[in-house]
Write a protein that holds these residues in place. Structure first.
Motif, PDB file in Angstrom:
ATOM      1  N   PHE A   1      14.103  -7.206  -1.875  1.00  0.00           N
ATOM      2  CA  PHE A   1      13.765  -5.934  -1.384  1.00  0.00           C
ATOM      3  C   PHE A   1      12.334  -5.887  -0.817  1.00  0.00           C
ATOM      4  N   GLU A   2      12.097  -5.003   0.032  1.00  0.00           N
ATOM      5  CA  GLU A   2      10.897  -4.800   0.488  1.00  0.00           C
ATOM      6  C   GLU A   2      10.490  -3.163   0.200  1.00  0.00           C
ATOM      7  N   VAL A   3       9.483  -3.215  -0.746  1.00  0.00           N
ATOM      8  CA  VAL A   3       9.113  -1.625  -1.449  1.00  0.00           C
ATOM      9  C   VAL A   3       7.803  -1.268  -1.085  1.00  0.00           C
ATOM     10  N   ALA A   4       7.666  -0.173  -0.608  1.00  0.00           N
ATOM     11  CA  ALA A   4       6.263   0.517  -0.200  1.00  0.00           C
ATOM     12  C   ALA A   4       5.918   1.470  -1.369  1.00  0.00           C
ATOM     13  N   LEU A   5       4.675   1.208  -2.001  1.00  0.00           N
ATOM     14  CA  LEU A   5       4.085   1.902  -3.059  1.00  0.00           C
ATOM     15  C   LEU A   5       3.134   2.745  -2.299  1.00  0.00           C
ATOM     16  N   ILE A   6       3.282   4.064  -2.174  1.00  0.00           N
ATOM     17  CA  ILE A   6       2.219   4.738  -1.380  1.00  0.00           C
ATOM     18  C   ILE A   6       1.579   5.919  -2.424  1.00  0.00           C
ATOM     19  N   ILE A   7       0.491   5.347  -3.084  1.00  0.00           N
ATOM     20  CA  ILE A   7      -0.311   6.006  -4.039  1.00  0.00           C
ATOM     21  C   ILE A   7      -1.575   5.895  -3.565  1.00  0.00           C
ATOM     22  N   ASP A   8      -2.639   6.381  -4.557  1.00  0.00           N
ATOM     23  CA  ASP A   8      -4.030   5.932  -4.078  1.00  0.00           C
ATOM     24  C   ASP A   8      -4.344   4.938  -5.407  1.00  0.00           C
ATOM     25  N   PRO A   9      -4.523   3.573  -4.804  1.00  0.00           N
ATOM     26  CA  PRO A   9      -4.843   2.539  -5.808  1.00  0.00           C
ATOM     27  C   PRO A   9      -6.283   2.458  -6.252  1.00  0.00           C
ATOM     28  N   GLY A  10      -7.290   3.405  -5.704  1.00  0.00           N
ATOM     29  CA  GLY A  10      -8.454   3.517  -6.175  1.00  0.00           C
ATOM     30  C   GLY A  10      -8.499   4.399  -7.478  1.00  0.00           C
ATOM     31  N   SER A  11      -7.366   5.283  -7.641  1.00  0.00           N
ATOM     32  CA  SER A  11      -7.339   6.166  -8.754  1.00  0.00           C
ATOM     33  C   SER A  11      -7.185   5.140 -10.112  1.00  0.00           C
ATOM     34  N   PRO A  12      -7.519   5.124 -11.140  1.00  0.00           N
ATOM     35  CA  PRO A  12      -7.198   4.656 -12.323  1.00  0.00           C
ATOM     36  C   PRO A  12      -6.231   4.857 -13.040  1.00  0.00           C
TER      37      PRO A  12
ATOM     38  N   GLU B   1       5.122  -4.328 -14.306  1.00  0.00           N
ATOM     39  CA  GLU B   1       5.731  -4.836 -15.642  1.00  0.00           C
ATOM     40  C   GLU B   1       7.225  -4.748 -15.196  1.00  0.00           C
ATOM     41  N   TYR B   2       8.023  -3.829 -14.783  1.00  0.00           N
ATOM     42  CA  TYR B   2       9.503  -3.841 -14.726  1.00  0.00           C
ATOM     43  C   TYR B   2       9.785  -4.903 -13.665  1.00  0.00           C
ATOM     44  N   VAL B   3       9.025  -4.981 -12.453  1.00  0.00           N
ATOM     45  CA  VAL B   3       9.463  -6.431 -11.548  1.00  0.00           C
ATOM     46  C   VAL B   3       9.445  -7.731 -12.467  1.00  0.00           C
ATOM     47  N   HIS B   4       8.466  -8.170 -13.185  1.00  0.00           N
ATOM     48  CA  HIS B   4       8.488  -9.127 -14.158  1.00  0.00           C
ATOM     49  C   HIS B   4       9.406  -9.227 -15.147  1.00  0.00           C
ATOM     50  N   ARG B   5       9.824  -8.070 -15.655  1.00  0.00           N
ATOM     51  CA  ARG B   5      10.652  -7.996 -17.232  1.00  0.00           C
ATOM     52  C   ARG B   5      12.013  -8.231 -16.381  1.00  0.00           C
ATOM     53  N   VAL B   6      12.345  -7.495 -15.373  1.00  0.00           N
ATOM     54  CA  VAL B   6      13.964  -7.632 -15.117  1.00  0.00           C
ATOM     55  C   VAL B   6      14.156  -8.890 -13.905  1.00  0.00           C
ATOM     56  N   ARG B   7      12.919  -9.564 -13.570  1.00  0.00           N
ATOM     57  CA  ARG B   7      13.010 -10.484 -12.593  1.00  0.00           C
ATOM     58  C   ARG B   7      13.589 -10.333 -11.137  1.00  0.00           C
ATOM     59  N   ARG B   8      12.856  -9.466 -10.820  1.00  0.00           N
ATOM     60  CA  ARG B   8      13.468  -8.785  -9.387  1.00  0.00           C
ATOM     61  C   ARG B   8      12.301  -9.417  -8.354  1.00  0.00           C
ATOM     62  N   GLU B   9      12.976  -9.721  -7.233  1.00  0.00           N
ATOM     63  CA  GLU B   9      12.283 -10.304  -6.096  1.00  0.00           C
ATOM     64  C   GLU B   9      11.787  -8.997  -5.098  1.00  0.00           C
ATOM     65  N   TRP B  10      10.707  -8.624  -5.394  1.00  0.00           N
ATOM     66  CA  TRP B  10      10.390  -7.453  -4.601  1.00  0.00           C
ATOM     67  C   TRP B  10       9.030  -7.852  -3.827  1.00  0.00           C
ATOM     68  N   SER B  11       9.019  -7.503  -2.382  1.00  0.00           N
ATOM     69  CA  SER B  11       7.929  -7.597  -1.773  1.00  0.00           C
ATOM     70  C   SER B  11       7.286  -6.427  -1.574  1.00  0.00           C
ATOM     71  N   ILE B  12       6.114  -5.989  -2.223  1.00  0.00           N
ATOM     72  CA  ILE B  12       5.627  -4.717  -2.356  1.00  0.00           C
ATOM     73  C   ILE B  12       4.401  -4.648  -1.278  1.00  0.00           C
ATOM     74  N   TYR B  13       4.552  -3.418  -0.644  1.00  0.00           N
ATOM     75  CA  TYR B  13       3.250  -2.832   0.224  1.00  0.00           C
ATOM     76  C   TYR B  13       2.467  -1.778  -0.560  1.00  0.00           C
ATOM     77  N   VAL B  14       1.368  -2.212  -0.740  1.00  0.00           N
ATOM     78  CA  VAL B  14       0.326  -1.509  -1.216  1.00  0.00           C
ATOM     79  C   VAL B  14      -1.110  -1.507  -0.500  1.00  0.00           C
ATOM     80  N   GLU B  15      -1.529  -0.421  -0.039  1.00  0.00           N
ATOM     81  CA  GLU B  15      -2.739  -0.530   0.782  1.00  0.00           C
ATOM     82  C   GLU B  15      -3.886   0.178   0.069  1.00  0.00           C
ATOM     83  N   GLU B  16      -5.136  -0.478   0.019  1.00  0.00           N
ATOM     84  CA  GLU B  16      -6.263   0.002  -0.507  1.00  0.00           C
ATOM     85  C   GLU B  16      -6.833   1.186   0.471  1.00  0.00           C
ATOM     86  N   ASP B  17      -6.717   1.157   1.675  1.00  0.00           N
ATOM     87  CA  ASP B  17      -7.402   2.104   2.506  1.00  0.00           C
ATOM     88  C   ASP B  17      -6.691   3.458   2.420  1.00  0.00           C
ATOM     89  N   LEU B  18      -7.158   4.300   2.096  1.00  0.00           N
ATOM     90  CA  LEU B  18      -6.633   5.807   2.046  1.00  0.00           C
ATOM     91  C   LEU B  18      -5.950   6.098   3.479  1.00  0.00           C
TER      92      LEU B  18
END
Length: 388
Positions: free
Chosen positions: A5-16, A27-44
């Motif tokens: 699956f391709e998943v977009a994670l749309i948050i502010d990764p600059g926030s702790p 942790e979820y992806v690792h624990r349940v062994r999912r094949e996810w391609s995750i989009y996360v962009e640093e630039d707001l």
């Protein structure tokens, strides 16, 4: 074979806080062994991908942002919301959503300050908007716990935004603090606001934590350690927010229905630093005994060790304990042991047998009984909720 699956994670990764959400997703992806391609962009500016061209399978998005909320609603793919539960999310309550439990955060903070022996309390909020209803939730819940315990609670909101009107905001905050009786325990709605309180105390010449003990929320390590003294703070359940949101999105992308589409996640723990490192009781002998218990309860120690330190009869010290903090000496020792036990269960993977040894309780069976009587949960159930 696991579907990709391709998943977009749309948050502010600059926030702790948001970074911990990302860790929970990982942790979820690792624990349940999912094949996810995750989009996360640093630039707001680029947090939101070109959704029409992207063609992904699912989205985890902070729906407090109007632009993001409007963009993801019309795509026809699974969306899980994360955020404060206010702002533009309110227009789409049918969207599955994971948020932190703000009332539980406030209750934890109130009980923490009560257990330090304070008898005067205040909550420092921020000017309310449609985006920060979570702040009012925290203020109301904190005041409720304090008043139920039989003490008054002063709540400050302020009229000026510190980001835009720093001098006016700090002046009104200083005016409020100057009228509060000392010693007092103050909880702030988040770490940034707690730092404002600390700065105002410094300007007024109030000692932290002796005159004013300050507790924040978010446990932003860098910001908490930059203050002088370092700031105590509540660690929200952001890791679990990310984990649970990822699990919900996974279910929807697999074509399943959600049994619980709305979820509130409790906080993890209070991280004590110097801004609350004080025992606020008027009786100096009780204060000394409480400090001894705090430092040594898990060695373990017994009531007799505390009596040896205090050099007085058990009946006399017990009476003074009850008058000062409303608990027996043994109950205070057990409270500190349980606090440390819960911290280890939530934040580590060490075996429960080792947890028992570290907190100074005699056996696993007795430990299970003590924990269940105190929390209503077994040690295993507490650990399951913590993901680690």
């Amino acid at each position: 074979m696991t579907k990709k699956f391709e998943v977009a994670l749309i948050i502010d990764p600059g926030s702790p806080y948001d970074r911990r959400i990302v860790r929970g997703v990982a942790e979820y992806v690792h624990r349940v062994r999912r094949e996810w391609s995750i989009y996360v962009e640093e630039d707001l500016v680029d947090r939101l991908p070109d959704l029409q061209a992207w063609g992904g399978d699912g989205i985890l998005a902070n729906l407090d942002d109007e632009r993001i909320a409007a963009a993801v609603m019309s795509l026809g793919i699974p969306v899980i919301g994360i955020g404060g539960g206010y702002g533009f999310y309110e227009h789409h309550p049918e969207i599955p959503y994971v948020r932190t439990d703000n009332r539980a955060i406030a209750r934890l903070g109130a009980k923490y300050l009560l257990n330090l022996g304070f008898r005067r309390f205040a909550f420092c909020n921020e000017p309310l908007t449609k985006f920060n209803g979570w702040a009012k939730e925290r203020a109301d819940a904190f005041a409720d716990v304090i008043r139920e315990a039989g003490f008054p609670c002063d709540v400050f909101t302020g009229r000026h935004s510190p980001a835009k009107q720093w001098r006016q905001a700090q002046a009104s905050l200083q005016e409020w603090l100057a009228k509060l009786p000392a010693p007092i325990g103050v909880m702030a709605c988040h770490d940034g606001r707690a730092r404002h309180v600390l700065q105002a105390c410094r300007t007024l010449g109030l000692r932290v934590p002796d005159d004013v003990a300050i507790l924040g929320v978010d446990n932003d390590d860098l910001m908490c350690e930059l203050t002088r003294p370092p700031l105590s703070s509540i660690e929200q359940g952001a890791l679990r927010v990310g984990f649970e949101a990822a699990a919900m999105l996974d279910q929807l992308m697999q074509g399943n229905q959600l049994t619980q589409p709305q979820l509130s996640v409790p906080p993890e723990q209070v991280v004590t630093r110097q801004s609350t490192d004080v025992t606020a009781v008027a009786d100096p002998d009780v204060a000394e005994a409480l400090e001894f218990i705090r430092l040594n309860a898990c060695k373990p120690i017994h009531v007799s060790d505390v009596l040896d330190l205090a050099r007085m009869s058990r009946s006399t010290l017990e009476a003074r304990f009850r008058e000062s903090i409303g608990r027996t000496i043994h109950a205070e020792i057990r409270r500190i042991q349980l606090e440390e036990a819960q911290r280890l269960l939530i934040t580590t993977n060490i075996p429960i047998k080792e947890v028992v040894q570290r907190v100074g309780i005699s056996s696993v069976q007795y430990f299970n009984s003590v924990v269940r009587n105190a929390t209503g949960q077994t040690p295993g159930e507490i650990r399951k909720r913590a993901l680690r």
